[in-house]
Design a protein around this motif. Structure first.
Motif, PDB file in Angstrom:
ATOM      1  N   UNK A 103      -8.760   9.889  13.198  1.00  0.00           N
ATOM      2  CA  UNK A 103      -7.844   9.331  12.213  1.00  0.00           C
ATOM      3  C   UNK A 103      -6.625  10.216  11.979  1.00  0.00           C
ATOM      4  N   UNK A 104      -5.433   9.615  11.986  1.00  0.00           N
ATOM      5  CA  UNK A 104      -4.239  10.363  11.598  1.00  0.00           C
ATOM      6  C   UNK A 104      -4.182  10.622  10.102  1.00  0.00           C
ATOM      7  N   UNK A 105      -5.109  10.026   9.345  1.00  0.00           N
ATOM      8  CA  UNK A 105      -5.148  10.221   7.895  1.00  0.00           C
ATOM      9  C   UNK A 105      -6.137  11.314   7.488  1.00  0.00           C
ATOM     10  N   UNK A 106      -6.637  12.054   8.441  1.00  0.00           N
ATOM     11  CA  UNK A 106      -7.449  13.212   8.112  1.00  0.00           C
ATOM     12  C   UNK A 106      -8.916  13.075   8.481  1.00  0.00           C
ATOM     13  N   UNK A 107      -9.646  14.192   8.503  1.00  0.00           N
ATOM     14  CA  UNK A 107     -11.040  14.204   8.951  1.00  0.00           C
ATOM     15  C   UNK A 107     -12.009  13.483   8.031  1.00  0.00           C
ATOM     16  N   UNK A 108     -11.617  13.202   6.802  1.00  0.00           N
ATOM     17  CA  UNK A 108     -12.504  12.514   5.861  1.00  0.00           C
ATOM     18  C   UNK A 108     -12.235  11.016   5.779  1.00  0.00           C
ATOM     19  N   UNK A 109     -11.281  10.519   6.555  1.00  0.00           N
ATOM     20  CA  UNK A 109     -10.907   9.111   6.460  1.00  0.00           C
ATOM     21  C   UNK A 109     -12.043   8.194   6.901  1.00  0.00           C
ATOM     22  N   UNK A 110     -12.327   7.170   6.080  1.00  0.00           N
ATOM     23  CA  UNK A 110     -13.385   6.204   6.383  1.00  0.00           C
ATOM     24  C   UNK A 110     -12.879   4.767   6.434  1.00  0.00           C
ATOM     25  N   UNK A 111     -11.575   4.541   6.206  1.00  0.00           N
ATOM     26  CA  UNK A 111     -11.065   3.172   6.125  1.00  0.00           C
ATOM     27  C   UNK A 111      -9.996   2.855   7.158  1.00  0.00           C
ATOM     28  N   UNK A 112      -9.617   3.810   7.986  1.00  0.00           N
ATOM     29  CA  UNK A 112      -8.704   3.541   9.089  1.00  0.00           C
ATOM     30  C   UNK A 112      -7.372   2.983   8.672  1.00  0.00           C
ATOM     31  N   UNK A 113      -6.991   1.873   9.308  1.00  0.00           N
ATOM     32  CA  UNK A 113      -5.655   1.325   9.121  1.00  0.00           C
ATOM     33  C   UNK A 113      -5.446   0.714   7.735  1.00  0.00           C
ATOM     34  N   UNK A 114      -6.492   0.604   6.943  1.00  0.00           N
ATOM     35  CA  UNK A 114      -6.290   0.182   5.554  1.00  0.00           C
ATOM     36  C   UNK A 114      -5.483   1.202   4.770  1.00  0.00           C
ATOM     37  N   UNK A 115      -5.332   2.413   5.339  1.00  0.00           N
ATOM     38  CA  UNK A 115      -4.450   3.401   4.718  1.00  0.00           C
ATOM     39  C   UNK A 115      -2.988   2.977   4.761  1.00  0.00           C
ATOM     40  N   UNK A 116      -2.659   1.986   5.583  1.00  0.00           N
ATOM     41  CA  UNK A 116      -1.279   1.491   5.633  1.00  0.00           C
ATOM     42  C   UNK A 116      -0.891   0.758   4.354  1.00  0.00           C
ATOM     43  N   UNK A 117      -1.883   0.338   3.592  1.00  0.00           N
ATOM     44  CA  UNK A 117      -1.613  -0.346   2.324  1.00  0.00           C
ATOM     45  C   UNK A 117      -1.243   0.672   1.257  1.00  0.00           C
ATOM     46  N   UNK A 118      -0.124   0.463   0.599  1.00  0.00           N
ATOM     47  CA  UNK A 118       0.369   1.382  -0.431  1.00  0.00           C
ATOM     48  C   UNK A 118       0.742   0.602  -1.689  1.00  0.00           C
ATOM     49  N   UNK A 119       1.034   1.335  -2.752  1.00  0.00           N
ATOM     50  CA  UNK A 119       1.496   0.691  -3.982  1.00  0.00           C
ATOM     51  C   UNK A 119       2.771  -0.100  -3.719  1.00  0.00           C
ATOM     52  N   UNK A 120       3.626   0.472  -2.884  1.00  0.00           N
ATOM     53  CA  UNK A 120       4.901  -0.196  -2.565  1.00  0.00           C
ATOM     54  C   UNK A 120       4.683  -1.472  -1.763  1.00  0.00           C
ATOM     55  N   UNK A 121       3.778  -1.411  -0.776  1.00  0.00           N
ATOM     56  CA  UNK A 121       3.549  -2.594   0.052  1.00  0.00           C
ATOM     57  C   UNK A 121       2.897  -3.709  -0.756  1.00  0.00           C
ATOM     58  N   UNK A 122       1.990  -3.362  -1.659  1.00  0.00           N
ATOM     59  CA  UNK A 122       1.367  -4.375  -2.506  1.00  0.00           C
ATOM     60  C   UNK A 122       2.390  -5.007  -3.445  1.00  0.00           C
ATOM     61  N   UNK A 123       3.211  -4.173  -4.052  1.00  0.00           N
ATOM     62  CA  UNK A 123       4.221  -4.695  -4.979  1.00  0.00           C
ATOM     63  C   UNK A 123       5.211  -5.596  -4.260  1.00  0.00           C
ATOM     64  N   UNK A 124       5.570  -5.233  -3.030  1.00  0.00           N
ATOM     65  CA  UNK A 124       6.561  -6.004  -2.283  1.00  0.00           C
ATOM     66  C   UNK A 124       6.063  -7.412  -1.982  1.00  0.00           C
ATOM     67  N   UNK A 125       4.800  -7.531  -1.573  1.00  0.00           N
ATOM     68  CA  UNK A 125       4.308  -8.872  -1.239  1.00  0.00           C
ATOM     69  C   UNK A 125       4.036  -9.684  -2.495  1.00  0.00           C
ATOM     70  N   UNK A 126       3.537  -9.059  -3.552  1.00  0.00           N
ATOM     71  CA  UNK A 126       3.260  -9.797  -4.785  1.00  0.00           C
ATOM     72  C   UNK A 126       4.546 -10.277  -5.450  1.00  0.00           C
ATOM     73  N   UNK A 127       5.625  -9.554  -5.245  1.00  0.00           N
ATOM     74  CA  UNK A 127       6.910  -9.945  -5.837  1.00  0.00           C
ATOM     75  C   UNK A 127       7.438 -11.242  -5.229  1.00  0.00           C
TER      76      UNK A 127
END
Length: 335
Positions: free
Chosen positions: A31-55
């Motif tokens: 994982x590019x998100x570190x050795x403890x990452x357990x969710x993979x590409x779900x790390x692409x979801x951010x507060x900004x991305x959620x707000x953008x689609x909900x808007x």
């Protein structure tokens, strides 16, 4: 293109895939998100991305993307997994006779009591595969080993409880509409070219962080379990690479139960699409997603909202996702 030329190109593609897999044996992704990452590409979801689609949600129709669960529904019992089962634990008549709470006949006759229980395989109905579902050589995404992290009570890493609620831009790719059929034929292997062609027809582009859902039309026979499960159409390896490596999909899914096509096109791996997505790329998979409503309304872009049950240590979780259509970019409520 002639049928002979098409067959020649397909044969060449299959040989190339086999040669590639033989020359470079796949390994689980780091994982590019570190050795403890357990969710993979779900790390692409951010507060900004959620707000953008909900808007951009238009506030109109809500599309339920889940299927009914019922006795006799399509399931993986052929692989040894349990059928879906529901049974009554309390009925008004039975309660009056058994008096389980010691309330007496008069109360039980006056207040009716109904209760039920159910059991099912984790990959039954609309669900999300976690990154622990398939691995390679004893390891899952980010190098976690089954020997170290899988106990009698499930996975200590990568379980369904670790998956966040998904709020993201969703895109539905309607392949039957593009190909001019009611549903894709048995065993049809979805190609990169077909995905690109359908997207062009829909005038929709994929973006990094999307939830991409593929309609095969298989839901038309969902009530007939034998027909639904019979050699379903599914994704090919090149199409999977297009969705993740070329287009940046965060989650992928479809309306079938297997997601990928069979038999495998890759030597020494019977589920190459699953292992590529889950173990190599850290991309969760959604299956049995109901897409008929979106297809009928020609809704191709939407806010996808869905959370799986928090089944601790499980390799999948039932989900009831919804789709909320989006206002086109640049549109305004102003007259």
């Amino acid at each position: 293109m002639s049928a002979h030329a098409t067959k020649t190109l397909l044969a060449a593609a299959l040989l190339a895939a086999a040669a590639w897999s033989h020359a470079q044996p796949p390994v689980v992704g780091t994982s590019p998100w570190g050795p403890d990452d357990e969710i993979g590409r779900l790390n692409l979801m951010t507060a900004e991305s959620r707000a953008a689609v909900l808007a951009r949600v238009d506030g109109g129709t809500v599309y339920d993307l889940s299927v009914d669960l019922f006795i006799g529904m399509p399931s993986w019992q052929a692989a040894g997994d349990p059928h879906y089962r529901m049974w009554m634990t309390h009925t008004p008549h039975g309660t009056a006779i058994d008096d389980p709470l010691g309330l007496g006949a008069a109360m039980n006759e006056h207040v009716s009591y109904t209760g039920a229980a159910f059991s099912m395989y984790t990959h039954t109905g609309t669900h999300i595969d976690t990154l622990a579902h398939f691995g390679l050589d004893g390891r899952i995404w980010n190098g976690f080993s089954a020997a170290e992290h899988l106990g009698d009570r499930g996975w200590k890493v990568g379980g369904a409880e670790k998956l966040p609620t998904i709020v993201a831009r969703g895109v539905m790719i309607d392949l039957p509409a593009y190909l001019g059929v009611d549903m894709l034929p048995d065993g049809h292997r979805i190609s990169r070219a077909e995905l690109r062609g359908a997207l062009e027809r829909q005038k929709v582009s994929l973006r990094e962080g999307d939830v991409v859902l593929i309609r095969t039309g298989r839901m038309r026979v969902y009530e007939d379990a034998a027909a639904y499960m019979r050699n379903p159409p599914g994704l090919g390896m090149d199409a999977a690479r297009f969705l993740v490596e070329s287009s940046g999909a965060m989650v992928v899914g479809a309306d079938n139960l297997s997601f990928e096509a069979f038999p495998s096109e890759v030597e020494n791996n019977y589920v190459p699409v699953h292992t590529y997505l889950l173990a190599e790329q850290g991309t969760p998979i959604l299956e049995l997603v109901y897409l008929e409503g979106l297809s009928e309304a020609r809704v191709y872009e939407f806010a996808f909202i869905g959370g799986g049950l928090r089944l601790r240590g499980a390799d999948a979780a039932p989900m009831r996702p919804i789709a909320l259509p989006l206002v086109p970019p640049g549109a305004s409520d102003e007259p």
